[in-house]
Design an enzyme around this catalytic site. Structure first.
Site, PDB file in Angstrom:
ATOM      1  CB  SER A   4      36.313  35.614  42.438  1.00 17.18           C
ATOM      2  OG  SER A   4      36.664  36.398  43.542  1.00 17.18           O
ATOM      3  CD  GLU A  51      37.776  31.137  41.677  1.00 18.08           C
ATOM      4  OE1 GLU A  51      38.228  30.304  42.465  1.00 18.08           O
ATOM      5  OE2 GLU A  51      36.671  31.669  41.814  1.00 18.08           O
ATOM      6  NE  ARG A  69      40.515  31.633  44.371  1.00 16.69           N
ATOM      7  CZ  ARG A  69      41.060  32.447  45.250  1.00 16.69           C
ATOM      8  NH1 ARG A  69      42.292  32.229  45.685  1.00 16.69           N
ATOM      9  NH2 ARG A  69      40.397  33.487  45.725  1.00 16.69           N
TER      10      ARG A  69
HETATM   11  N1  EPU Z   1      38.644  46.443  42.454  1.00 19.84           N
HETATM   12  C1  EPU Z   1      38.056  47.457  41.751  1.00 19.84           C
HETATM   13  N2  EPU Z   1      36.772  47.311  41.334  1.00 19.84           N
HETATM   14  C2  EPU Z   1      36.054  46.192  41.603  1.00 19.84           C
HETATM   15  C3  EPU Z   1      36.654  45.133  42.306  1.00 19.84           C
HETATM   16  C4  EPU Z   1      37.964  45.282  42.734  1.00 19.84           C
HETATM   17  O1  EPU Z   1      38.667  48.480  41.499  1.00 19.84           O
HETATM   18  O2  EPU Z   1      34.893  46.154  41.194  1.00 19.84           O
HETATM   19  C5  EPU Z   1      40.009  46.617  42.954  1.00 19.84           C
HETATM   20  C6  EPU Z   1      40.021  46.846  44.474  1.00 19.84           C
HETATM   21  O3  EPU Z   1      39.837  48.183  44.806  1.00 19.84           O
HETATM   22  C7  EPU Z   1      41.386  46.348  44.849  1.00 19.84           C
HETATM   23  C8  EPU Z   1      41.637  45.223  43.856  1.00 19.84           C
HETATM   24  O4  EPU Z   1      40.748  45.444  42.762  1.00 19.84           O
HETATM   25  O5  EPU Z   1      42.355  47.329  44.639  1.00 19.84           O
HETATM   26  C9  EPU Z   1      41.417  43.838  44.464  1.00 19.84           C
HETATM   27  O6  EPU Z   1      40.082  43.731  44.957  1.00 19.84           O
HETATM   28  P1  EPU Z   1      39.736  42.801  46.237  1.00 19.84           P
HETATM   29  O7  EPU Z   1      40.686  43.053  47.330  1.00 19.84           O
HETATM   30  O8  EPU Z   1      38.273  42.951  46.501  1.00 19.84           O
HETATM   31  O9  EPU Z   1      40.055  41.329  45.767  1.00 19.84           O
HETATM   32  P2  EPU Z   1      39.949  40.591  44.365  1.00 19.84           P
HETATM   33  O10 EPU Z   1      41.298  40.522  43.760  1.00 19.84           O
HETATM   34  O11 EPU Z   1      38.851  41.166  43.556  1.00 19.84           O
HETATM   35  C10 EPU Z   1      40.547  38.248  45.405  1.00 19.84           C
HETATM   36  C11 EPU Z   1      39.944  36.876  45.455  1.00 19.84           C
HETATM   37  C12 EPU Z   1      38.791  36.850  46.432  1.00 19.84           C
HETATM   38  C13 EPU Z   1      39.335  37.231  47.804  1.00 19.84           C
HETATM   39  C14 EPU Z   1      39.966  38.639  47.715  1.00 19.84           C
HETATM   40  C15 EPU Z   1      40.656  39.039  48.994  1.00 19.84           C
HETATM   41  C16 EPU Z   1      40.356  35.890  43.283  1.00 19.84           C
HETATM   42  C17 EPU Z   1      39.769  35.398  41.999  1.00 19.84           C
HETATM   43  N3  EPU Z   1      39.508  36.470  44.131  1.00 19.84           N
HETATM   44  O12 EPU Z   1      39.535  39.129  44.886  1.00 19.84           O
HETATM   45  O13 EPU Z   1      38.311  35.519  46.494  1.00 19.84           O
HETATM   46  O14 EPU Z   1      38.285  37.252  48.764  1.00 19.84           O
HETATM   47  O15 EPU Z   1      40.984  38.629  46.688  1.00 19.84           O
HETATM   48  O16 EPU Z   1      41.813  38.294  49.191  1.00 19.84           O
HETATM   49  O17 EPU Z   1      41.551  35.715  43.501  1.00 19.84           O
HETATM   50  C18 EPU Z   1      36.731  34.049  45.501  1.00 19.84           C
HETATM   51  O18 EPU Z   1      37.677  33.412  45.055  1.00 19.84           O
HETATM   52  O19 EPU Z   1      35.534  33.691  45.284  1.00 19.84           O
HETATM   53  C19 EPU Z   1      36.978  35.261  46.260  1.00 19.84           C
HETATM   54  C20 EPU Z   1      35.990  36.036  46.694  1.00 19.84           C
END
Ligand code: EPU
Length: 367
Positions: free
Chosen positions: A266, A362, A185
């Site tokens: 995010s 972010e 990012r």
């Molecule tokens: N998790 C939780 N609780 C929550 C949210 C997440 O326990 O409320 C855990 C999930 O179970 C998982 C881990 O955290 O083990 C990661 O969650 P997820 O795969 O949903 O992705 P994220 O890390 O929360 C990032 C990006 C997203 C992108 C997803 C998938 C960033 C800031 N965000 O989210 O991007 O879609 O990975 O690759 O890096 C965005 O930038 O707007 C965005 C949506």
């Protein structure tokens, strides 16, 4: 046609649905119009005044899907209305409209093109690369600045060139993808020196005609009903459209549609910490999800930490934490910018108290 408006409502230009105004809001369709706007006496005077206060001369938005206006914006907000996707002709064969080189295809995309239209175009034309980034809101220029990413792919993997207008030198400037300072990012165009100077006008993407899917993210395999460890050949039966559909299903299941619920995806970045910090936390939280970044660093999902702090689905005033994904802050309806800011600060403090890690927004906070 260009459009310059004073004291203009920004409500249609931000997915958080903040009802704020810009002192000047200006839109253009091409570089000539951008130059006319920048040379307009009232616009130029305001840009100068903002600069004199140590602020950016203008703020360029895409579709406003990764920002929070923290109040009325006292300066100039710019927006590019130019859209379109074109195959870059192969060098030396000017009559050809195909930019092919061993399966590589270069696409030149106007900055104002909706990013998901690029993903749909590629899938329809059998071009591999952007499919995992399907349905990410926003426009292509902003996507290249922000280095959008999802499900194991970042746009930086695809950016060949970023064609900018250099506002100071009044001429075009081209950055190679390798010059963009890309990271998680992160890009050079997010930082003041370049942000105040360059406006993205087109992005050249390098996509592939040869099949190459990125299915490492376990959620994608689950959504596709495959397990590559057990059946590595399953990948050969998959179409680009199936992958795009799977990504769309995952996103629709977890992320609120800004048409219904104000949000900017995010809200926080996932922090990258030294392994020593991670190891200590892991002894305390053995089930903590995490991703290896490099030999010495690990990324911890901020959404998980926010949920552990008890924030999932909760609200503070009219600002809330989304029920299905704690990384997403939402406008529960009619929220003032400061209500979102207050929730953001409270969450940062709570996460720091519990985990000793200071998470960072972010989204761009603009005021
Ligand atoms: N998790 C939780 N609780 C929550 C949210 C997440 O326990 O409320 C855990 C999930 O179970 C998982 C881990 O955290 O083990 C990661 O969650 P997820 O795969 O949903 O992705 P994220 O890390 O929360 C990032 C990006 C997203 C992108 C997803 C998938 C960033 C800031 N965000 O989210 O991007 O879609 O990975 O690759 O890096 C965005 O930038 O707007 C965005 C949506």
């Amino acid at each position: 046609m260009k459009n310059i408006a004073q004291n203009a409502p920004l409500l249609p230009y931000n997915t958080f649905h903040m009802d704020v105004k810009a002192a000047v809001f200006a839109e253009y369709e091409n570089v000539d119009e951008l130059r006319e706007i920048l040379n307009d006496p009232a616009v130029a005077a305001l840009m100068q005044a903002e600069k004199a206060k140590g602020r950016l001369p203008f703020w360029h938005i895409g579709s406003g899907s990764n920002l929070l206006f923290t109040g009325d914006y006292p300066g100039v907000v710019l927006h590019c209305k130019s859209t379109g996707i074109r195959v870059v002709p192969t060098e030396g064969t000017e009559s050809s409209d195909e930019g092919e080189d061993e399966g590589v295809c270069l696409l030149e995309v106007e900055a104002g093109t909706v990013w998901d239209d690029v993903c749909a175009y590629c899938v329809e034309n059998g071009l591999y690369g952007p499919e995992n980034l399907s349905l990410i809101p926003g426009e292509t220029g902003a996507a290249a600045v922000q280095n959008i990413g999802a499900y194991g792919v970042e746009i930086s993997n695809l950016v060949e060139k970023v064609i900018c207008w250099d506002v100071e030198a009044d001429k075009e400037h081209i950055f190679d993808g390798t010059e963009m300072g890309y990271g998680y990012r992160e890009s050079r165009l997010k930082h003041e020196a370049d942000k105040a100077r360059y406006v993205v006008i087109r992005v050249v993407l390098r996509v592939q005609r040869k099949p190459r899917l990125h299915l490492e993210y376990e959620g994608i395999q689950k959504a596709l009903g495959i397990n590559l460890e057990a059946d590595p050949e399953a990948v050969e039966k998959l179409s680009l459209q199936e992958v795009r559909n799977a990504v769309i299903r995952i996103r629709e299941g977890k992320l609120p549609d800004p048409k219904d619920v104000g949000n900017a995806g995010s809200f926080f970045k996932n922090p990258v910490v030294e392994n020593a910090v991670f190891d200590k936390l892991q002894t305390q939280y053995p089930n903590m999800p995490h991703y290896v970044v490099d030999k010495g660093h690990t990324k911890i999902p901020a959404g998980w930490m926010i949920e552990q702090c008890g924030w999932k689905g909760k609200s503070l005033g009219r600002a809330g934490v989304y029920e299905k994904q704690s990384l997403v802050l939402v406008n529960r309806g009619g929220a003032e910018p400061q209500e979102i800011v207050r929730l953001c600060r409270t969450i940062i403090e709570d996460v720091e108290k519990k985990f000793g890690i200071r998470i960072e927004p972010e989204v761009n906070l603009i005021g």
